[in-house]
Every structure is written in C-alpha cells, then in structure tokens.
Write a protein that holds these residues in place. Structure first.
Motif, mmCIF file in Angstrom:
data_model
loop_
_atom_site.group_PDB
_atom_site.id
_atom_site.type_symbol
_atom_site.label_atom_id
_atom_site.label_comp_id
_atom_site.label_asym_id
_atom_site.label_seq_id
_atom_site.Cartn_x
_atom_site.Cartn_y
_atom_site.Cartn_z
ATOM 1 N N LEU A 75 40.293 43.991 49.583
ATOM 2 C CA LEU A 75 40.469 43.272 48.322
ATOM 3 C C LEU A 75 39.707 44.066 47.256
ATOM 4 O O LEU A 75 38.513 44.341 47.427
ATOM 5 C CB LEU A 75 39.909 41.859 48.409
ATOM 6 C CG LEU A 75 40.743 40.850 49.183
ATOM 7 C CD1 LEU A 75 39.990 39.528 49.312
ATOM 8 C CD2 LEU A 75 42.076 40.633 48.490
ATOM 9 N N PRO A 76 40.366 44.448 46.161
ATOM 10 C CA PRO A 76 39.676 45.258 45.159
ATOM 11 C C PRO A 76 38.545 44.514 44.463
ATOM 12 O O PRO A 76 37.584 45.115 43.999
ATOM 13 C CB PRO A 76 40.780 45.636 44.181
ATOM 14 C CG PRO A 76 41.865 44.646 44.389
ATOM 15 C CD PRO A 76 41.747 44.174 45.813
ATOM 16 N N GLU A 77 38.677 43.172 44.400
ATOM 17 C CA GLU A 77 37.631 42.335 43.814
ATOM 18 C C GLU A 77 37.784 40.934 44.382
ATOM 19 O O GLU A 77 38.880 40.551 44.808
ATOM 20 C CB GLU A 77 37.740 42.327 42.294
ATOM 21 C CG GLU A 77 39.102 41.910 41.803
ATOM 22 C CD GLU A 77 39.298 42.195 40.320
ATOM 23 O OE1 GLU A 77 39.795 41.283 39.649
ATOM 24 O OE2 GLU A 77 38.965 43.290 39.872
ATOM 25 N N PRO A 78 36.737 40.168 44.410
ATOM 26 C CA PRO A 78 36.853 38.807 44.950
ATOM 27 C C PRO A 78 37.932 38.009 44.213
ATOM 28 O O PRO A 78 38.036 38.063 42.989
ATOM 29 C CB PRO A 78 35.465 38.195 44.706
ATOM 30 C CG PRO A 78 34.556 39.378 44.595
ATOM 31 C CD PRO A 78 35.377 40.481 43.995
ATOM 32 N N GLY A 79 38.775 37.323 44.970
ATOM 33 C CA GLY A 79 39.824 36.495 44.393
ATOM 34 C C GLY A 79 41.073 37.246 43.970
ATOM 35 O O GLY A 79 41.978 36.654 43.394
ATOM 36 N N HIS A 106 46.096 40.774 45.461
ATOM 37 C CA HIS A 106 46.690 41.852 46.249
ATOM 38 C C HIS A 106 45.594 42.612 46.998
ATOM 39 O O HIS A 106 44.416 42.495 46.678
ATOM 40 C CB HIS A 106 47.457 42.823 45.345
ATOM 41 C CG HIS A 106 46.548 43.632 44.463
ATOM 42 N ND1 HIS A 106 46.060 43.140 43.264
ATOM 43 C CD2 HIS A 106 46.021 44.866 44.609
ATOM 44 C CE1 HIS A 106 45.268 44.055 42.717
ATOM 45 N NE2 HIS A 106 45.226 45.109 43.508
ATOM 46 N N HIS A 107 46.016 43.370 47.995
ATOM 47 C CA HIS A 107 45.106 44.241 48.739
ATOM 48 C C HIS A 107 45.316 45.679 48.289
ATOM 49 O O HIS A 107 46.417 46.070 47.916
ATOM 50 C CB HIS A 107 45.377 44.166 50.244
ATOM 51 C CG HIS A 107 44.944 42.896 50.870
ATOM 52 N ND1 HIS A 107 45.783 41.824 51.043
ATOM 53 C CD2 HIS A 107 43.741 42.520 51.365
ATOM 54 C CE1 HIS A 107 45.130 40.843 51.616
ATOM 55 N NE2 HIS A 107 43.893 41.238 51.834
ATOM 56 N N ASP A 108 44.273 46.458 48.367
ATOM 57 C CA ASP A 108 44.393 47.901 48.215
ATOM 58 C C ASP A 108 44.462 48.507 49.610
ATOM 59 O O ASP A 108 43.873 47.976 50.559
ATOM 60 C CB ASP A 108 43.179 48.488 47.482
ATOM 61 C CG ASP A 108 43.230 48.261 45.986
ATOM 62 O OD1 ASP A 108 44.293 47.845 45.477
ATOM 63 O OD2 ASP A 108 42.204 48.494 45.324
#
Length: 155
Positions: free
Chosen positions: A71-75, A78-80
């Motif tokens: 996850l690029p950031e919480p919440g 999308h996934h990286d």
C-alpha cells in the motif's frame, strides 16, 4: 509459457525462464526498472495488455518473490507492485536483450538507449572472467558441469 517444472532439464537457464520467460514478464520488469512503474493501471496503459493477463503476471511475480505488493500510503485504494532484489537482478538480462534487439530486430536503429545517470555514457553488457577479470569472447566460453547430470529415470 513452458511447463511449471523441468523434469527433463537440469539447467538454471530453463528454470529461470519459468520466472521471466513469458513475453509480457520481461516487459513488466522493464517498465518497473526503467520507468519506475508500480501501479496496475500504469502497467496496463504502458503495455496495453489485457487486465486478466497483467493481473496473473503480477500475482505470479508476488508469489515467486520478484515483486512485493504494498500500500503506497495508509488507506490507499490501490496497491503498488515493487520489485524485490530478485526482480531488480533481472536488469542485466533486459539490457542484454535490448542490445541484441537493437542489433538484430531494430531496422531503424535503437528506439531506446540505456545511459549511465552520472555521465550519460551508454550502458553496455560485457562477459568478464570472474578469475582474471578479462573480457571473454563467446567462442572462449565453455560449459562445465558442477555436479553429475540427473539420470532421466530420477527426474
């Protein structure tokens, strides 16, 4: 794509093809390495392949340890898909394959050139002896077994 196992092959090259030998696989890795692509939609836009094919390749890369899903950031919604060391180590393969393609499959010349970010010189692949450090020509390379071959009945 070749089968999942290589009972008839005692060869690391054959086994490596199972990880990255499918047509789209190296292009996905290329985009991750050299374009910084990490998002599903960006891979799809760049490569133009079907969503189900891309999803299957990315899932397989995660299963095989070539990429991690993050996850690029919480919440985030999308996934990286981020290359691991195992995936990044395919870089010389892509550079060598590109160089071969530039010579034999690019009638109008190289469409892309990989350059050293510090001095802008072209990046080249060389085969070098691990003992003496000299460049080795293709006709000077010999295959030597490191262990006895596996008998066909034992495969």
């Amino acid at each position: 794509m070749l089968g999942r196992t290589y009972e008839s092959q005692d060869c690391s090259a054959a086994r490596a093809l199972e990880f990255a030998g499918e047509r789209w696989s190296l292009l996905i890795v290329r985009d991750a390495l050299f374009a910084g692509t990490t998002r599903f939609t960006d891979f799809q836009r760049s490569l133009g392949l079907a969503r189900n094919v891309l999803a299957a390749r990315l899932e397989r890369f995660v299963e095989d340890g070539l990429m991690e899903r993050r996850l690029p950031e919480p919440g985030a919604q999308h996934h990286d898909y981020v290359l691991t060391d195992k995936g990044r180590e395919l870089q010389p393969v892509i550079i060598a394959l590109t160089r071969w393609g530039d010579r034999w499959a690019a009638p109008d010349g190289p469409p892309v050139v990989y350059r050293h970010s510090t001095c802008e010189g072209p990046v080249e692949q060389h085969t070098v002896c691990g003992r003496c450090g000299e460049s080795v020509a293709g006709d000077e390379i010999e295959k030597h077994r490191t262990r006895p071959p596996i008998p066909p009945a034992a495969r």
